[in-house]
Design an enzyme around this catalytic site. Structure first.
Site, mmCIF file in Angstrom:
data_model
loop_
_atom_site.group_PDB
_atom_site.id
_atom_site.type_symbol
_atom_site.label_atom_id
_atom_site.label_comp_id
_atom_site.label_asym_id
_atom_site.label_seq_id
_atom_site.Cartn_x
_atom_site.Cartn_y
_atom_site.Cartn_z
ATOM 1 N N TRP A 94 -4.325 -22.214 4.080
ATOM 2 C CA TRP A 94 -5.371 -23.156 4.475
ATOM 3 C C TRP A 94 -6.460 -23.218 3.399
ATOM 4 C CZ3 TRP A 94 -8.614 -22.364 9.633
ATOM 5 C CH2 TRP A 94 -9.527 -23.412 9.773
ATOM 6 N N ARG A 130 -17.005 -23.215 7.720
ATOM 7 C CA ARG A 130 -17.526 -22.076 8.470
ATOM 8 C C ARG A 130 -19.041 -22.077 8.556
ATOM 9 N NH1 ARG A 130 -14.578 -17.397 5.178
ATOM 10 N NH2 ARG A 130 -15.355 -18.747 3.499
ATOM 11 N N LYS A 132 -16.957 -8.083 5.456
ATOM 12 C CA LYS A 132 -17.664 -8.575 4.274
ATOM 13 C C LYS A 132 -18.536 -9.793 4.575
ATOM 14 C CE LYS A 132 -14.110 -6.895 1.102
ATOM 15 N NZ LYS A 132 -13.129 -7.243 0.044
ATOM 16 N N TYR A 172 -4.081 -29.534 4.534
ATOM 17 C CA TYR A 172 -4.948 -28.625 3.785
ATOM 18 C C TYR A 172 -5.246 -29.206 2.399
ATOM 19 C CZ TYR A 172 -3.470 -25.252 7.373
ATOM 20 O OH TYR A 172 -3.198 -24.612 8.562
ATOM 21 N N GLN A 224 2.326 -21.679 17.021
ATOM 22 C CA GLN A 224 1.285 -21.100 16.169
ATOM 23 C C GLN A 224 -0.077 -21.319 16.832
ATOM 24 O OE1 GLN A 224 -0.778 -21.858 11.836
ATOM 25 N NE2 GLN A 224 1.440 -22.113 11.957
ATOM 26 N N GLN A 251 -7.570 -9.807 -2.921
ATOM 27 C CA GLN A 251 -7.770 -9.760 -1.471
ATOM 28 C C GLN A 251 -6.506 -9.341 -0.715
ATOM 29 O OE1 GLN A 251 -8.984 -13.853 -0.882
ATOM 30 N NE2 GLN A 251 -11.164 -13.318 -0.918
ATOM 31 N N ASP A 278 2.722 -20.078 5.071
ATOM 32 C CA ASP A 278 2.397 -21.140 6.020
ATOM 33 C C ASP A 278 1.337 -22.055 5.410
ATOM 34 O OD1 ASP A 278 2.515 -22.109 9.017
ATOM 35 O OD2 ASP A 278 0.389 -22.037 8.465
ATOM 36 N N TYR A 318 -2.625 -17.636 13.882
ATOM 37 C CA TYR A 318 -3.473 -17.937 12.726
ATOM 38 C C TYR A 318 -4.903 -17.447 12.957
ATOM 39 C CZ TYR A 318 -5.519 -22.291 14.814
ATOM 40 O OH TYR A 318 -6.185 -23.225 15.595
ATOM 41 N N ARG A 350 -7.566 -16.018 -1.073
ATOM 42 C CA ARG A 350 -7.998 -16.966 -2.097
ATOM 43 C C ARG A 350 -7.891 -16.387 -3.501
ATOM 44 N NH1 ARG A 350 -13.345 -19.947 0.193
ATOM 45 N NH2 ARG A 350 -12.705 -21.398 -1.421
#
Length: 319
Positions: free
Chosen positions: A26, A237, A222, A66, A183, A295, A61, A211, A291
């Site tokens: 995503w 967000r 974080k 996206y 999902q 990570q 996925d 998801y 990303r």
């Protein structure tokens, strides 16, 4: 370097044996659209995918929505020349509207066009799992499901499923063709699926991949108030109620409890949050978004992390 082997399981009745973690693409779609994540470098995305594959992740996925094709193109580029290709899952029904906003469409001809475009962007002959992204408009979900069944019959997709459907909608479309997978969103932030749709899937043999198991970053340990304030304006967000008061304080308190458990296992809060979702017997796999390559490793522990009843009680604030 010897890597930890990721645990695997069967995805419902599909016959696909998937790692319990899958790469979620995503955020790879970047910013500049209605549900974007702010600026994103494609090179970082590709490196993150490559690192996940090195660790043994065997499915990705993504969705046409996206970045309106950008995520699928990046995934296709990352997989170009990969001999042992992971399973590729993608979704349809969300189209680009004016101002790069989302338009929902479940008409047959639209879905058939979307599938062809996704195959081209991904650079593959058949989509391993094709999913209706949202049951909107609800009046058209049967037509949309007929279209996915047609694509499977024609061999353009190998398996078909849906995302964000409730139990009643699953009952409705199962009359047309078997629903192989669901999902849903599922996390400590949004646990609602465990009340109805997850038990329904478990009792009806429907595979489940969840998801946002880390609450779109809220449960990683974080995400601070300062970091949220500094998010780019085109990161969805920043404007979501879960990332703002009064909800934010409650979620950050959950993070503190997760951190306490993570310390005992010498792992990360994000891994514990994902392991919490995998503990549900209906859940076959969790989609984890990355990303950057750095990570990936801290979350990979979740595939093999088994939480105790006491851990779960502490995480949920029941002790």
């Amino acid at each position: 370097m010897q890597e930890t082997q990721l645990a695997t399981t069967q995805l419902g009745t599909t016959g696909m044996e998937i790692t319990r973690l899958g790469f979620g693409a995503w955020a790879v779609g970047g910013g500049g659209w209605e549900a974007g994540w702010g600026p994103q470098e494609d090179d970082d995305s590709i490196a993150a995918i490559e690192r996940a594959l090195e660790l043994g992740f065997n499915w990705i996925d993504t969705a046409a929505a996206y970045g309106f094709g950008r995520s699928e193109r990046v995934v296709g580029h990352a997989l170009d020349g990969v001999s042992d290709r992971p399973y590729v899952f993608t979704k349809c029904s969300l189209l680009e509207g004016p101002g790069r906003r989302i338009e929902h469409r479940l008409k047959r001809d639209s879905i058939l066009r979307e599938a062809e475009a996704s195959l081209e962007r991904l650079g593959i002959d058949a989509i391993d799992l094709y999913q209706i992204h949202w049951p909107i408009p609800e009046v058209d979900i049967e037509e949309g499901w007929w279209a996915l069944a047609e694509l499977k019959e024609d061999g353009l997709v190998r398996h078909i499923g849906v995302s964000n459907f409730d139990a009643e909608q699953l009952r409705q479309i199962r009359q047309i063709a078997p629903v192989e997978t669901l999902q849903p969103q599922y996390s400590l932030i949004v646990p609602d699926a465990q009340d109805d749709v997850l038990p329904y899937c478990e009792s009806n043999g429907i595979g489940v991949i969840v998801y946002s198991p880390m609450g779109s970053g809220l449960l990683t340990g974080k995400m601070t108030r300062d970091r949220i304030a500094d998010l780019p304006d085109d990161d969805w967000r920043k404007h979501d109620q879960r990332f703002n008061e009064p909800e934010l304080s409650r979620h950050l308190a959950t993070v503190e409890r997760i951190e306490s458990v993570a310390k005992r296992y010498d792992t990360t809060p994000g891994a514990v949050a994902v392991a919490w979702t995998l503990r549900n017997p209906a859940v076959d796999g969790a989609i984890v978004g990355f990303r950057r390559p750095d990570q990936v490793d801290p979350i990979a522990d979740a595939a093999n992390l088994e939480l105790t009843d006491d851990d779960v009680a502490e995480i949920e604030g029941r002790q």
